[in-house]
Design an enzyme around this catalytic site. Sequence first.
Site, mmCIF file in Angstrom:
data_model
loop_
_atom_site.group_PDB
_atom_site.id
_atom_site.type_symbol
_atom_site.label_atom_id
_atom_site.label_comp_id
_atom_site.label_asym_id
_atom_site.label_seq_id
_atom_site.Cartn_x
_atom_site.Cartn_y
_atom_site.Cartn_z
ATOM 1 C CG ASP A 1 -7.510 -11.983 -13.143
ATOM 2 O OD1 ASP A 1 -8.379 -12.689 -13.688
ATOM 3 O OD2 ASP A 1 -6.904 -12.321 -12.113
ATOM 4 C CG ASP B 1 -1.696 1.241 1.423
ATOM 5 O OD1 ASP B 1 -1.920 1.943 0.417
ATOM 6 O OD2 ASP B 1 -2.093 1.526 2.571
ATOM 7 C CD GLU C 1 -10.067 -19.601 -11.944
ATOM 8 O OE1 GLU C 1 -9.950 -19.759 -10.720
ATOM 9 O OE2 GLU C 1 -10.977 -18.910 -12.436
ATOM 10 C CG ASP D 1 -1.560 1.646 -3.568
ATOM 11 O OD1 ASP D 1 -0.372 1.312 -3.726
ATOM 12 O OD2 ASP D 1 -1.945 2.423 -2.663
ATOM 13 C CG HIS E 1 -6.868 -14.813 -5.880
ATOM 14 N ND1 HIS E 1 -6.407 -15.476 -7.006
ATOM 15 C CD2 HIS E 1 -8.153 -14.509 -6.141
ATOM 16 C CE1 HIS E 1 -7.371 -15.565 -7.882
ATOM 17 N NE2 HIS E 1 -8.447 -14.980 -7.401
ATOM 18 C CG ASP E 2 -9.714 -17.977 -5.789
ATOM 19 O OD1 ASP E 2 -10.050 -16.895 -5.273
ATOM 20 O OD2 ASP E 2 -9.813 -18.224 -7.009
ATOM 21 C CG ASP F 1 -12.279 -15.166 -12.931
ATOM 22 O OD1 ASP F 1 -11.514 -15.498 -12.023
ATOM 23 O OD2 ASP F 1 -13.520 -15.046 -12.778
HETATM 24 O O1 TEU Z 1 -12.402 -18.415 -9.069
HETATM 25 C C1 TEU Z 1 -13.068 -19.494 -9.599
HETATM 26 C C2 TEU Z 1 -13.487 -20.617 -8.741
HETATM 27 O O2 TEU Z 1 -14.310 -21.374 -9.155
HETATM 28 C C3 TEU Z 1 -12.996 -20.898 -7.378
HETATM 29 O O3 TEU Z 1 -11.646 -20.931 -7.212
HETATM 30 C C4 TEU Z 1 -13.722 -20.011 -6.407
HETATM 31 O O4 TEU Z 1 -13.059 -18.827 -6.197
HETATM 32 C C5 TEU Z 1 -13.954 -20.604 -5.058
HETATM 33 O O5 TEU Z 1 -12.788 -20.637 -4.344
HETATM 34 C C6 TEU Z 1 -14.652 -21.909 -5.064
HETATM 35 O O6 TEU Z 1 -14.692 -22.402 -3.784
HETATM 36 C C7 TEU Z 1 -12.298 -17.248 -9.825
HETATM 37 C C8 TEU Z 1 -11.440 -16.239 -9.101
HETATM 38 O O7 TEU Z 1 -10.133 -16.730 -8.981
HETATM 39 C C9 TEU Z 1 -12.079 -15.923 -7.788
HETATM 40 O O8 TEU Z 1 -11.297 -15.084 -6.984
HETATM 41 C C10 TEU Z 1 -13.405 -15.284 -8.092
HETATM 42 O O9 TEU Z 1 -14.104 -15.076 -6.888
HETATM 43 C C11 TEU Z 1 -14.259 -16.142 -9.018
HETATM 44 O O10 TEU Z 1 -13.540 -16.670 -10.105
HETATM 45 C C12 TEU Z 1 -15.359 -15.291 -9.612
HETATM 46 O O11 TEU Z 1 -14.824 -14.325 -10.470
#
Ligand code: TEU
Length: 573
Positions: free
Chosen positions: A105, A28, A276, A36, A348-349, A213
């Site tokens: 993205d 940040d 993805e 940012d 990040h997921d 995505d």
């Molecule tokens: O994620 C797609 C997805 O199906 C999963 O990884 C989901 O985020 C979740 O963890 C299922 O349990 C992508 C992005 O990476 C995610 O950050 C977004 O929230 C999602 O698409 C929607 O755009």
Amino acid sequence: MTVPPQHSGQAWWTRAVVYQVYPRSFADSDGDGIGDLGGILQRIDHLADLGVDVLWLSPIYASPQADNGYDISDYQAIDPLFGTLEQLDELIGALHARGMKLLMDLVVNHTSDEHPWFAESRSSPTSAKRDWYWWRPPRPGLAAGEPGAEPTNWQSFFSGTTWELDDASGEYYLHLFDRKQPDLNWENPEVRQAVHAMMRWWLDRGVDGFRMDVINMISKDVAPDGHLHDGPPIPGTSLGDGSASYLCGPRIHEFLAEMHREVFAGRDGTFLTVGEMPGVTVEQARLFTDPARAEVDMVFQFEHVGLDHGTSKWDLKPLRMRDLKASFGRWQAGLAETGWNSLYWDNHDQPRAVSRFGDDSPRYRRDSATCLATLLHLHRGTPYVYQGEEIGMANFPFTSLDQFRDVESLNHHVQAVSAGADPVEVLTALRAMSRDNARTPVQWDASPHAGFTTGTPWLPVNPDSAEWNAAAQREDPTSVLAHYRRLIALRHSSDVVALGDLTMLLPDHDEVYAFTRRMGEDELLVVCNLSRTTYRLADLLPEAPAAELVLGNLPDDDPAELRPWEARVLRLS
Ligand code: TEU
């Protein structure tokens, strides 16, 4: 005319390593507690020092931030939270000056409900953009709003139904994710043309490609009369699994080939596209990534990060090593001749791999982080490093619900508790699996808020930051960071690491993961001990003790012994 390479082995990205920045949590620069573009610009030398080739930037576009930017209201504007378009141009220049590329993205399965396209679509059933989204009347025989009146029984990725009722028109719109993320209707050619034009606009600005995505969800299985099909019921809920209707749907290959033609074909430059694709199979991935078909360069598949899921991601079960070997082994074999793999533990997921698959106890955290890294980076494919992974960042010790910010976690909690689940058990599952584990601020140094911000961070900094931070590791040759640097350098310098064949060994062993990589006369043996047990190496792999050490994660010691969480890359010939 450009002739597509017939084998992926010729492409630049076979030697590349990608680093993912989740901008909100990276650095940040203006003290508002949210990372940012200014922060990324200040920290860019961290990436150069690591040696990565590409930066994948999670969304920085204008957004109401319902899903932290994966809900976009203007694809061609930067959200003021993150900075300005001038700063993005500056980032492109700064990366290119250091020989790195920028991957944006691309979130085009859905927009934000605050995107002008959706506002216009919603304004009236006769709007010119009505058909840009999936509007449907209530189920025949039921009135709008009645339980079960949703057009299909599909369950959303973020809990509840995938349909939101619009009171004004009495129709529902589809959202596979949050209700603030309406799905675009890719059947409509105007939608596709608008997306292609937007992508060209970014390439013209100098970006080098896109991480797409949930791109395998853009084609829905729709009947000629517009009907969408119910999915099999999900036990314990009133909803169904609609995935057969939207994962790799009937026109997905057509849409991706068209995108490639309209956006990339004939353009000068070297680009990267990664799709993805939740639920993608290896057979489908081979088609998607076959260079001759010109769809995408590689896909993110989810099989290995689903191996510790029970009936859902919140239903935890331990990872069995033989399942991991079988899964990675099939993907390696399946894309050996045609296509290409991407390799990742973290993003990040996903919760942090060192906590999830490693051992984040003080004794083994460094060793297990470097062991997991070695295992992954020695596979064939393009490795992705998620911010903080390179310094061994771990899950956050969440203790209460008010510490979570993620829409998926919060929705799940509401839904599970209202369905009768024990709140303590729901919290236990969130602590282990919540996406917020990946989203706590990057730990730069030992100062307050870990050098991430001078303000109050939007998610708390992990309390381990005084010990676990980039500054403490930068000059330490034994650090996790130094080990990642070595792995990345090895991929750059070694043909067999980048392109060699892979053969899985010890398929049934519960704790030791081993494989060979071979290219011509050059053969590497990789052996990783994913446990606290010490093994006699000769008992497992007789040829190993005498082989030359190329890279290891523990100090040289007795070559005959494989210590807890030890990883070795050995040269056999
Ligand atoms: O994620 C797609 C997805 O199906 C999963 O990884 C989901 O985020 C979740 O963890 C299922 O349990 C992508 C992005 O990476 C995610 O950050 C977004 O929230 C999602 O698409 C929607 O755009």
